[in-house]
Scaffold this active site. Structure first.
Site, PDB file in Angstrom:
ATOM      1  N   HIS A 161       4.966 -14.160  -3.368  1.00 52.57           N
ATOM      2  CA  HIS A 161       4.159 -13.463  -3.983  1.00 52.57           C
ATOM      3  C   HIS A 161       4.336 -13.607  -5.600  1.00 52.57           C
ATOM      4  O   HIS A 161       4.140 -12.739  -6.288  1.00 52.57           O
ATOM      5  CB  HIS A 161       3.986 -11.944  -3.355  1.00 52.57           C
ATOM      6  CG  HIS A 161       3.411 -11.882  -2.387  1.00 52.57           C
ATOM      7  ND1 HIS A 161       3.973 -10.597  -1.433  1.00 52.57           N
ATOM      8  CD2 HIS A 161       2.717 -12.494  -1.262  1.00 52.57           C
ATOM      9  CE1 HIS A 161       3.205 -10.828  -0.177  1.00 52.57           C
ATOM     10  NE2 HIS A 161       2.556 -11.812  -0.100  1.00 52.57           N
ATOM     11  N   CYS A 169      -2.729 -15.880 -18.062  1.00 56.62           N
ATOM     12  CA  CYS A 169      -3.905 -15.163 -18.917  1.00 56.62           C
ATOM     13  C   CYS A 169      -4.597 -14.914 -17.816  1.00 56.62           C
ATOM     14  O   CYS A 169      -4.980 -15.491 -16.827  1.00 56.62           O
ATOM     15  CB  CYS A 169      -4.441 -16.599 -19.716  1.00 56.62           C
ATOM     16  SG  CYS A 169      -5.720 -15.813 -20.698  1.00 56.62           S
TER      17      CYS A 169
HETATM   18  C1  BV8 Z   1      -5.252 -13.260   0.534  1.00 54.71           C
HETATM   19  C2  BV8 Z   1       2.500  -8.683  -5.134  1.00 54.71           C
HETATM   20  C3  BV8 Z   1      -7.487 -14.641   0.529  1.00 54.71           C
HETATM   21  C4  BV8 Z   1       2.098  -7.555  -5.935  1.00 54.71           C
HETATM   22  C5  BV8 Z   1       1.772  -8.297  -2.698  1.00 54.71           C
HETATM   23  C6  BV8 Z   1      -7.666  -7.065   6.790  1.00 54.71           C
HETATM   24  C7  BV8 Z   1      -7.420  -7.856   7.709  1.00 54.71           C
HETATM   25  C8  BV8 Z   1      -6.494  -8.956   7.852  1.00 54.71           C
HETATM   26  C9  BV8 Z   1      -6.040  -9.402   6.451  1.00 54.71           C
HETATM   27  C10 BV8 Z   1      -6.492  -8.686   5.507  1.00 54.71           C
HETATM   28  C11 BV8 Z   1      -7.559  -7.746   5.478  1.00 54.71           C
HETATM   29  N1  BV8 Z   1      -7.779  -7.271   4.236  1.00 54.71           N
HETATM   30  C12 BV8 Z   1      -7.147  -7.695   3.374  1.00 54.71           C
HETATM   31  C13 BV8 Z   1      -6.483  -8.801   4.003  1.00 54.71           C
HETATM   32  C14 BV8 Z   1      -5.665  -9.762   3.275  1.00 54.71           C
HETATM   33  C15 BV8 Z   1      -4.479  -9.200   2.571  1.00 54.71           C
HETATM   34  C16 BV8 Z   1      -3.757  -8.303   3.655  1.00 54.71           C
HETATM   35  O1  BV8 Z   1      -2.761  -8.917   4.176  1.00 54.71           O
HETATM   36  N2  BV8 Z   1      -3.779  -6.939   3.246  1.00 54.71           N
HETATM   37  C17 BV8 Z   1      -3.190  -5.935   4.292  1.00 54.71           C
HETATM   38  C18 BV8 Z   1      -2.650  -4.764   3.377  1.00 54.71           C
HETATM   39  C19 BV8 Z   1      -4.027  -5.782   5.400  1.00 54.71           C
HETATM   40  N3  BV8 Z   1      -3.689 -10.150   2.007  1.00 54.71           N
HETATM   41  C20 BV8 Z   1      -4.318 -10.697   0.672  1.00 54.71           C
HETATM   42  O2  BV8 Z   1      -5.002 -10.064   0.264  1.00 54.71           O
HETATM   43  C21 BV8 Z   1      -3.375 -11.891   0.259  1.00 54.71           C
HETATM   44  N4  BV8 Z   1      -4.485 -12.680  -0.148  1.00 54.71           N
HETATM   45  O3  BV8 Z   1      -5.793 -12.848   1.502  1.00 54.71           O
HETATM   46  O4  BV8 Z   1      -6.291 -13.955  -0.145  1.00 54.71           O
HETATM   47  C22 BV8 Z   1      -7.604 -15.848  -0.253  1.00 54.71           C
HETATM   48  C23 BV8 Z   1      -7.100 -16.936   0.766  1.00 54.71           C
HETATM   49  C24 BV8 Z   1      -7.262 -18.309   0.290  1.00 54.71           C
HETATM   50  C25 BV8 Z   1      -7.775 -18.572  -1.247  1.00 54.71           C
HETATM   51  C26 BV8 Z   1      -8.162 -17.457  -1.941  1.00 54.71           C
HETATM   52  C27 BV8 Z   1      -7.834 -16.029  -1.465  1.00 54.71           C
HETATM   53  C28 BV8 Z   1      -2.588 -11.579  -0.681  1.00 54.71           C
HETATM   54  C29 BV8 Z   1      -1.429 -10.397  -0.240  1.00 54.71           C
HETATM   55  C30 BV8 Z   1      -0.392 -10.497  -1.202  1.00 54.71           C
HETATM   56  C31 BV8 Z   1      -0.390  -9.152  -1.928  1.00 54.71           C
HETATM   57  N5  BV8 Z   1       0.732  -9.018  -3.068  1.00 54.71           N
HETATM   58  N6  BV8 Z   1       2.862  -8.125  -3.587  1.00 54.71           N
HETATM   59  C32 BV8 Z   1       3.083  -6.544  -6.007  1.00 54.71           C
HETATM   60  O5  BV8 Z   1       4.001  -6.489  -5.401  1.00 54.71           O
HETATM   61  O6  BV8 Z   1       2.662  -5.615  -6.605  1.00 54.71           O
HETATM   62  S1  BV8 Z   1       2.010  -7.522  -1.192  1.00 54.71           S
HETATM   63  C33 BV8 Z   1       3.351  -6.430  -1.253  1.00 54.71           C
HETATM   64  O7  BV8 Z   1       3.084  -5.599  -0.219  1.00 54.71           O
HETATM   65  C34 BV8 Z   1       4.648  -6.986  -0.959  1.00 54.71           C
HETATM   66  O8  BV8 Z   1       5.056  -8.222  -1.827  1.00 54.71           O
HETATM   67  C35 BV8 Z   1       4.836  -7.248   0.534  1.00 54.71           C
HETATM   68  O9  BV8 Z   1       4.272  -8.206   1.017  1.00 54.71           O
HETATM   69  C36 BV8 Z   1       3.974  -5.868   0.807  1.00 54.71           C
HETATM   70  C37 BV8 Z   1       4.755  -4.572   1.061  1.00 54.71           C
HETATM   71  O10 BV8 Z   1       5.220  -4.882   2.471  1.00 54.71           O
HETATM   72  P1  BV8 Z   1       6.953  -4.922   2.487  1.00 54.71           P
HETATM   73  O11 BV8 Z   1       7.740  -5.686   1.646  1.00 54.71           O
HETATM   74  O12 BV8 Z   1       7.321  -5.186   3.905  1.00 54.71           O
HETATM   75  O13 BV8 Z   1       7.252  -3.315   2.055  1.00 54.71           O
HETATM   76  P2  BV8 Z   1       7.247  -2.003   2.855  1.00 54.71           P
HETATM   77  O14 BV8 Z   1       7.201  -0.885   1.984  1.00 54.71           O
HETATM   78  O15 BV8 Z   1       5.527  -2.179   3.449  1.00 54.71           O
HETATM   79  O16 BV8 Z   1       8.043  -1.986   4.151  1.00 54.71           O
HETATM   80  C38 BV8 Z   1       9.567  -1.799   3.767  1.00 54.71           C
HETATM   81  C39 BV8 Z   1      10.195  -1.874   4.843  1.00 54.71           C
HETATM   82  O17 BV8 Z   1      11.608  -1.724   4.730  1.00 54.71           O
HETATM   83  C40 BV8 Z   1       9.808  -0.543   5.887  1.00 54.71           C
HETATM   84  O18 BV8 Z   1       9.708  -1.470   7.277  1.00 54.71           O
HETATM   85  C41 BV8 Z   1      11.001   0.212   5.987  1.00 54.71           C
HETATM   86  O19 BV8 Z   1      11.330   0.816   7.085  1.00 54.71           O
HETATM   87  C42 BV8 Z   1      12.100  -0.999   5.616  1.00 54.71           C
HETATM   88  N7  BV8 Z   1      13.322  -0.150   4.738  1.00 54.71           N
HETATM   89  C43 BV8 Z   1      13.350   0.400   3.905  1.00 54.71           C
HETATM   90  N8  BV8 Z   1      14.679   0.720   3.541  1.00 54.71           N
HETATM   91  C44 BV8 Z   1      15.533  -0.269   4.246  1.00 54.71           C
HETATM   92  C45 BV8 Z   1      14.783  -0.885   4.920  1.00 54.71           C
HETATM   93  N9  BV8 Z   1      15.047  -2.013   5.894  1.00 54.71           N
HETATM   94  C46 BV8 Z   1      16.409  -2.212   5.937  1.00 54.71           C
HETATM   95  N10 BV8 Z   1      17.219  -1.699   4.901  1.00 54.71           N
HETATM   96  C47 BV8 Z   1      16.890  -0.794   4.263  1.00 54.71           C
HETATM   97  N11 BV8 Z   1      17.554  -0.050   2.951  1.00 54.71           N
HETATM   98 ZN    ZN Z   2      -5.435 -17.537 -22.237  1.00 51.86          ZN
END
Ligand code: BV8
Ligand code: ZN
Length: 344
Positions: A161, A169
């Site tokens: 990501h 831009c």
């Molecule tokens: C795309 C950057 C199309 C920005 C991020 C419906 C069904 C299926 C798919 C979709 C849908 N609706 C939309 C979609 C697609 C969508 C998607 O997947 N949405 C989800 C929410 C349903 N995906 C997209 O939009 C992707 N793009 O589809 O484009 C396309 C395709 C081709 C051409 C043109 C367009 C883009 C997705 C990327 C978005 N950007 N980040 C930013 O960071 O601000 S995603 C962001 O959220 C992170 O990068 C990461 O991926 C996600 C968060 O997840 P985690 O990192 O796992 O964090 P989380 O808090 O959830 O979990 C933490 C875990 O750690 C927990 O389990 C916890 O228990 C554990 N933990 C905590 N402490 C500890 C620990 N474990 C161990 N030790 C510890 N100490």
């Molecule tokens: Zn520009």
């Protein structure tokens, strides 16, 4: 751009599954045996990897998406609607990442990368707290990303990501890109002061219902925000991949090439992620298809997305990645004592 191994949008999206851990081993010695028999290893990392470095996760306790609405901060539409509000959110995360230190899990993964070499290990990170380092001589002080400050070899770190420290831009027709920009604050209006950041981000809070109401006053006047030095009309935006945007094609291609370069993948480490965001979460399935065992490290088994149904031969370790990952990788990376004083 998606990987050719990811058939089509949504098909790989992991259905909400019952967490099936019962068949998975929780024995570190058994994992050591599997590790030493693994020639090719992948890791898929999420926000939990950096939690011990003091960076918030998204869905966990105090998670960003618990307090704020992802759709009002991490989408092109949100930036179109209120670029200042979105910039405040990312300026806060840049500030926090710049003031955070890598933890022992970052150092263990970096050492695994050095020991296994490019053919043997690739780390796929969803975290945007890091950038491909240009100057890499361990340990060094300039403010690169957490994995990089742990001297993770750049060719073995794939930022799915992208990163908080690239700016680009917002004009689609303008290709301006500013790599490794660690300036903090980026401009006076984006000065992060802990006492007032909550209030300034309040419009994006879950409790707010008019977050996309165009009549709502903008958080920061546009002329106080960073503008593109190339086209001079466009606003600069964080270079991260927002929801609805494609992942960096060169990154996806690099991963496909690595997967193809070998006959199989023996092991995938799924570290600190809910594995629910597509297409990042689909690499667990892909690794499985190439014969990999799955080893999950997570503080809790609440939601593990594409890594939730573990089978015979898989591993489940519940706890802090900063403690467990060094123990798991010890036979290959050693006791990592040389990094202890550098770690969070
Ligand atoms: C795309 C950057 C199309 C920005 C991020 C419906 C069904 C299926 C798919 C979709 C849908 N609706 C939309 C979609 C697609 C969508 C998607 O997947 N949405 C989800 C929410 C349903 N995906 C997209 O939009 C992707 N793009 O589809 O484009 C396309 C395709 C081709 C051409 C043109 C367009 C883009 C997705 C990327 C978005 N950007 N980040 C930013 O960071 O601000 S995603 C962001 O959220 C992170 O990068 C990461 O991926 C996600 C968060 O997840 P985690 O990192 O796992 O964090 P989380 O808090 O959830 O979990 C933490 C875990 O750690 C927990 O389990 C916890 O228990 C554990 N933990 C905590 N402490 C500890 C620990 N474990 C161990 N030790 C510890 N100490
Ligand atoms: Zn520009």
């Amino acid at each position: 751009m998606t990987s050719k191994y990811i058939s089509s949008f949504g098909t790989m999206r992991p259905p909400k599954r019952e967490v099936g851990m019962s068949k998975a081993s929780t024995s570190i010695p058994e994992f050591h045996t599997a590790l030493l028999n693994s020639k090719r290893i992948l890791a898929l990392c999420g926000a939990g990897l950096s939690a011990a470095s003091g960076l918030d996760t998204f869905r966990g306790k105090g998670g960003m998406w618990r307090n704020y609405r992802a759709t009002s901060l991490a989408t092109p539409e949100a930036f179109e609607n209120d670029p200042g509000l979105v910039w405040l959110f990312y300026a806060l995360r840049r500030h926090q990442a710049l003031n955070a230190k890598p933890n022992m899990a970052h150092f263990a993964l970096a050492e695994l990368a050095r020991q296994k070499g490019e053919e043997g290990f690739q780390c796929l990170s969803q975290n945007v707290d890091g950038t491909p380092p240009t100057l890499l001589s361990p340990p060094h002080t300039n403010p690169l990303g957490l994995s990089q400050r742990a001297s993770h070899p750049p060719s073995q770190l794939k930022l799915l990501h992208s990163t908080l420290f690239n700016l680009k831009c917002f004009n689609d027709s303008c290709t301006y890109l500013d790599i490794d920009n660690f300036t903090d604050p980026l401009c006076p209006a984006l000065t992060i002061t802990p006492e007032n950041i909550e209030t300034r981000l309040a419009p994006a809070a879950k409790s707010m219902h008019n977050h996309l109401d165009p009549r709502r006053p903008k958080a920061i006047p546009e002329d106080e925000l960073p503008h593109c030095p190339s086209c001079e009309t466009g606003l600069l935006r964080p270079g991260v991949v927002w929801f609805g945007e494609a992942l960096p094609s060169e990154t996806i291609e690099g991963i496909d090439e690595w997967i193809e370069a070998g006959e199989s993948v023996d092991l995938i480490l799924v570290i600190g992620t809910t594995a629910t965001v597509w297409p990042a979460s689909s690499y667990v399935e892909i690794a499985r298809r190439f014969g990999a065992k799955v080893a999950v490290v997570n503080m809790d088994d609440g939601e593990l997305g594409s890594a939730s149904d573990l089978r015979e031969g898989d591993f489940w370790f519940q706890g802090d990645a900063a403690v467990l990952v060094p123990q798991m990788l010890e036979p290959v990376v050693g006791d990592l004592k040389q990094f202890k004083e550098l770690a969070a």
